[in-house]
Design a protein around this motif. Structure first.
Motif, mmCIF file in Angstrom:
data_model
loop_
_atom_site.group_PDB
_atom_site.id
_atom_site.type_symbol
_atom_site.label_atom_id
_atom_site.label_comp_id
_atom_site.label_asym_id
_atom_site.label_seq_id
_atom_site.Cartn_x
_atom_site.Cartn_y
_atom_site.Cartn_z
ATOM 1 N N TYR A 1 -0.373 11.061 -7.473
ATOM 2 C CA TYR A 1 0.374 9.814 -7.507
ATOM 3 C C TYR A 1 -0.210 8.826 -8.520
ATOM 4 N N GLU A 2 -1.517 8.882 -8.730
ATOM 5 C CA GLU A 2 -2.160 7.985 -9.693
ATOM 6 C C GLU A 2 -1.729 8.275 -11.132
ATOM 7 N N ILE B 1 -3.301 2.770 -3.402
ATOM 8 C CA ILE B 1 -2.833 4.097 -3.012
ATOM 9 C C ILE B 1 -3.875 4.684 -2.077
ATOM 10 N N ILE C 1 -3.782 11.919 -3.788
ATOM 11 C CA ILE C 1 -3.929 10.627 -4.473
ATOM 12 C C ILE C 1 -3.857 10.793 -5.982
ATOM 13 N N TRP D 1 4.969 5.943 -10.081
ATOM 14 C CA TRP D 1 4.186 5.819 -8.850
ATOM 15 C C TRP D 1 2.820 5.220 -9.184
ATOM 16 N N THR E 1 0.856 -1.183 0.000
ATOM 17 C CA THR E 1 0.000 0.000 0.000
ATOM 18 C C THR E 1 0.894 1.235 0.000
ATOM 19 N N LEU E 2 0.620 2.146 -0.920
ATOM 20 C CA LEU E 2 1.328 3.421 -0.992
ATOM 21 C C LEU E 2 0.485 4.457 -0.271
#
Length: 125
Positions: free
Chosen positions: A59-60, A71, A56, A65, A48-49
């Motif tokens: 990073y998505e 996430i 979010i 990443w 899990t990040l």
């Protein structure tokens, strides 16, 4: 594994072979630059990040990443049921990003293992 807010880049293969990571905390509001092979594909699929609140989407879509399947936002603490202070937690080992045991703080990325079983990634300037 936890990365500080000021981190801007992690090199390729930095965590290759660390497929047993279950969580990665990236405290940076702007995702640090990472390479496609910075993390094992097993880590990206299973760990899990955790990212700062409201980040979010960043990073998505961020290069490399975005391969993390899970996430989640770092939650904000809303209450504390109990707390105890202890000075018993001690550093038990320190490693370089290549997995080599270090004798003490060394310039660059240090992975520090503590007596309570936690591990932190620390940048030494």
């Amino acid at each position: 594994m936890s990365f500080p807010k000021v981190l801007t880049e992690i090199g390729g293969s930095a965590f290759a072979g660390c497929s047993s990571l279950t969580s990665v905390t990236a405290e940076m509001k702007i995702p640090a630059k990472i390479e496609e092979n910075t993390f094992d594909s097993e880590t990206a699929l299973n760990a899990t990040l955790y990212v700062p609140e409201g980040c979010i989407e960043k990073y998505e879509v961020a290069d490399n990443w975005r391969y993390f399947y899970y996430i989640k936002e770092i939650g904000t603490l809303t209450s504390i049921d109990s707390a105890t202070a202890s000075d018993a937690v001690k550093e038990v080992a320190r490693y370089g990003i290549n997995g080599q045991l270090l004798n003490g703080p060394t310039k660059g990325m240090n992975i520090v293992k503590y007596s309570d079983g936690t591990t932190k990634c620390i940048v030494v300037k």
